[in-house]
Each structure stands twice: as structure tokens, then as C-alpha cells.
Design a protein around this motif. Structure first.
Motif, PDB file in Angstrom:
ATOM      1  N   ALA A 142       6.922   1.706   6.921  1.00  0.00           N
ATOM      2  CA  ALA A 142       7.437   2.044   8.252  1.00  0.00           C
ATOM      3  C   ALA A 142       6.597   3.122   8.931  1.00  0.00           C
ATOM      4  CB  ALA A 142       8.894   2.492   8.156  1.00  0.00           C
ATOM      5  N   VAL A 143       6.037   4.037   8.165  1.00  0.00           N
ATOM      6  CA  VAL A 143       5.225   5.106   8.761  1.00  0.00           C
ATOM      7  C   VAL A 143       3.732   4.791   8.716  1.00  0.00           C
ATOM      8  CG1 VAL A 143       6.932   6.899   8.313  1.00  0.00           C
ATOM      9  CG2 VAL A 143       5.157   6.474   6.625  1.00  0.00           C
ATOM     10  N   GLY A 144       3.371   3.611   8.209  1.00  0.00           N
ATOM     11  CA  GLY A 144       1.978   3.175   8.254  1.00  0.00           C
ATOM     12  C   GLY A 144       1.125   3.559   7.065  1.00  0.00           C
ATOM     13  N   LEU A 145       1.728   4.025   5.975  1.00  0.00           N
ATOM     14  CA  LEU A 145       0.929   4.459   4.824  1.00  0.00           C
ATOM     15  C   LEU A 145       0.196   3.285   4.166  1.00  0.00           C
ATOM     16  CD1 LEU A 145       0.101   6.938   3.257  1.00  0.00           C
ATOM     17  CD2 LEU A 145       2.078   6.640   1.799  1.00  0.00           C
ATOM     18  N   TYR A 146       0.735   2.077   4.267  1.00  0.00           N
ATOM     19  CA  TYR A 146       0.074   0.916   3.681  1.00  0.00           C
ATOM     20  C   TYR A 146      -1.026   0.357   4.579  1.00  0.00           C
ATOM     21  CZ  TYR A 146       3.777   0.747   0.166  1.00  0.00           C
ATOM     22  OH  TYR A 146       4.620   1.050  -0.860  1.00  0.00           O
ATOM     23  N   ASP A 147      -1.219   0.949   5.744  1.00  0.00           N
ATOM     24  CA  ASP A 147      -2.263   0.503   6.671  1.00  0.00           C
ATOM     25  C   ASP A 147      -3.602   1.062   6.177  1.00  0.00           C
ATOM     26  OD1 ASP A 147      -3.986  -0.066   8.736  1.00  0.00           O
ATOM     27  OD2 ASP A 147      -2.682   0.722  10.310  1.00  0.00           O
ATOM     28  N   VAL A 148      -4.315   0.284   5.341  1.00  0.00           N
ATOM     29  CA  VAL A 148      -5.537   0.782   4.691  1.00  0.00           C
ATOM     30  C   VAL A 148      -6.658   1.055   5.687  1.00  0.00           C
ATOM     31  CG1 VAL A 148      -5.036  -0.180   2.424  1.00  0.00           C
ATOM     32  CG2 VAL A 148      -6.334  -1.529   4.071  1.00  0.00           C
ATOM     33  N   ASP A 149      -6.640   0.378   6.825  1.00  0.00           N
ATOM     34  CA  ASP A 149      -7.667   0.656   7.834  1.00  0.00           C
ATOM     35  C   ASP A 149      -7.464   2.026   8.466  1.00  0.00           C
ATOM     36  OD1 ASP A 149      -8.913  -1.798   7.466  1.00  0.00           O
ATOM     37  OD2 ASP A 149      -7.553  -2.796   8.871  1.00  0.00           O
ATOM     38  N   ARG A 150      -6.225   2.463   8.522  1.00  0.00           N
ATOM     39  CA  ARG A 150      -5.916   3.754   9.150  1.00  0.00           C
ATOM     40  C   ARG A 150      -5.989   4.913   8.161  1.00  0.00           C
ATOM     41  NH1 ARG A 150      -0.315   5.228  12.231  1.00  0.00           N
ATOM     42  NH2 ARG A 150      -0.965   7.252  12.988  1.00  0.00           N
ATOM     43  N   TYR A 151      -5.307   4.769   7.016  1.00  0.00           N
ATOM     44  CA  TYR A 151      -5.201   5.881   6.064  1.00  0.00           C
ATOM     45  C   TYR A 151      -6.012   5.710   4.794  1.00  0.00           C
ATOM     46  CZ  TYR A 151      -1.351   7.696   8.875  1.00  0.00           C
ATOM     47  OH  TYR A 151      -0.585   8.202   9.874  1.00  0.00           O
ATOM     48  N   ARG A 152      -6.337   4.472   4.392  1.00  0.00           N
ATOM     49  CA  ARG A 152      -7.146   4.181   3.207  1.00  0.00           C
ATOM     50  C   ARG A 152      -6.505   4.700   1.909  1.00  0.00           C
ATOM     51  NH1 ARG A 152     -11.300   1.566   3.751  1.00  0.00           N
ATOM     52  NH2 ARG A 152     -12.406   2.343   1.964  1.00  0.00           N
ATOM     53  N   TRP A 153      -5.225   4.387   1.715  1.00  0.00           N
ATOM     54  CA  TRP A 153      -4.497   4.749   0.502  1.00  0.00           C
ATOM     55  C   TRP A 153      -3.979   3.482  -0.157  1.00  0.00           C
ATOM     56  CZ3 TRP A 153      -3.481   9.780  -1.321  1.00  0.00           C
ATOM     57  CH2 TRP A 153      -3.982  10.796  -0.511  1.00  0.00           C
ATOM     58  N   THR A 154      -3.790   3.534  -1.458  1.00  0.00           N
ATOM     59  CA  THR A 154      -3.229   2.404  -2.186  1.00  0.00           C
ATOM     60  C   THR A 154      -2.205   2.915  -3.197  1.00  0.00           C
ATOM     61  OG1 THR A 154      -3.755   0.417  -3.440  1.00  0.00           O
ATOM     62  CG2 THR A 154      -4.998   2.394  -4.012  1.00  0.00           C
ATOM     63  N   VAL A 155      -1.255   2.054  -3.542  1.00  0.00           N
ATOM     64  CA  VAL A 155      -0.219   2.415  -4.514  1.00  0.00           C
ATOM     65  C   VAL A 155      -0.811   2.332  -5.912  1.00  0.00           C
ATOM     66  CG1 VAL A 155       2.005   1.771  -5.510  1.00  0.00           C
ATOM     67  CG2 VAL A 155       1.643   1.604  -3.044  1.00  0.00           C
TER      68      VAL A 155
END
Length: 172
Positions: A142-155
């Protein structure tokens, strides 16, 4: 130091190892011992960080690299991120406790994630007893953390029993 060498009269004239020990002692006296092996970022920066640029830089290295921190979505937590600015990149152990305010989370992520180092392990832990495991799973999306293009993070790991999701940056 040799016996005939005079003792330095300034903190900055002392060897780095001694200064680091002084920084650790000052922070532990000002913030008190941490019985649970972490500091909660819920109070002003230690006064030591306001002495001069060199002391701030050295003391922040000692403080941010060697300790674990918990941050709650609050005005004080956002103030910490603002005061630290680019020094946020020095965090190594940071756990963000979530509440039900998604707008606050978006502010945190926008302020924090572009600046942190790629060695940081980001742990998002549920602090609100009323937040279900399903809501915890949905919040990062919902807050975009899975948006790898924006934040580049992974679980890296999801533990819904302890209600925690662990993220690491995707390295280029």
C-alpha cells in the motif's frame, strides 16, 4: 604516549580510539543503558552531536553503526530522520514499528529509503495489536515498498507469527 609527551588538552587532539570510547560513554550516560539491546529514537539527539562537525561525524559513526534502533511512526521519529539528513545512511540495524496510519508510513519511506545504505536490513514490525497479519502483509504494498523501480527493496523473510517483514536492498 611516551612519558615525556604531554597529555592532549583537546578531545580532538586525542587518538581516534580514545575519542570513540568517550563518545560511547557520553551517549550511554545521556541516554542510559539499553537493557533490551536497542535504542528507541524517541528523544532529541544527544548533545554531543551538536559540538562541532567533526565530533558529530565521529560520534554518529559510533552511535549509528554499533547500535540497534527502533523507530515508531511519530513526529519525533520523522524529526530524527530530518535532523540526521544524509547521515541516515549510517544506520545498520533499524526496526520500524508500524501503526495504522498509512500516510505517516508514506512520509517515513519517502524520507528514509532513498538515503539509507545498502547494508541496512529494514525490519517492519507490527506495533498495533489491532493490525491483523493480513493488514501487515498489505501495508508495504500500500505504501509502495514493493515498487522495486522506486525503492529497490526485496523481501528476505516474512514471519507472520512474530508479525515482522524483513527487507534488504536490491544491489545493482
Amino acid at each position: 604516549m611516551a612519558a615525556d609527551t604531554p597529555f592532549p588538552k583537546s578531545l580532538l587532539a586525542m587518538p581516534a580510539e580514545i575519542r570513540n570510547t568517550v563518545y560511547e560513554l557520553v551517549v550511554s550516560v545521556e541516554w542510559g543503558p539499553t537493557s533490551q539491546n536497542y535504542f528507541v529514537l524517541d528523544r532529541p539527539l544527544p548533545a554531543l552531536f551538536r559540538v562541532c562537525r567533526q565530533v558529530r561525524s565521529e560520534a554518529l559513526d559510533v552511535f549509528l553503526l554499533r547500535n540497534h534502533f527502533h523507530v515508531y511512526t511519530s513526529n519525533i521519529g520523522l524529526k530524527w530522520l530530518h535532523l540526521l539528513g544524509r547521515d541516515v545512511a549510517r544506520f545498520r540495524f533499524l526496526i520500524l514499528f508500524i501503526d495504522l496510519d498509512i500516510a505517516a508510513w508514506q512520509k517515513y519511506l519517502e524520507a528514509l529509503l532513498p538515503l539509507v545504505s545498502n547494508q541496512l536490513e529494514l525490519r517492519i514490525r507490527n506495533a498495533a495489536a489491532s493490525l491483523s497479519s493480513r493488514q501487515l502483509e498489505e501495508l508495504p504494498n500500500a505504501v509502495g515498498l514493493y515498487d522495486v523501480d522506486r525503492y529497490r527493496w526485496t523481501v528476505v523473510k516474512e514471519n507472520l507469527v512474530t508479525r515482522e517483514i524483513i527487507f534488504r536492498q536490491i544491489r545493482p
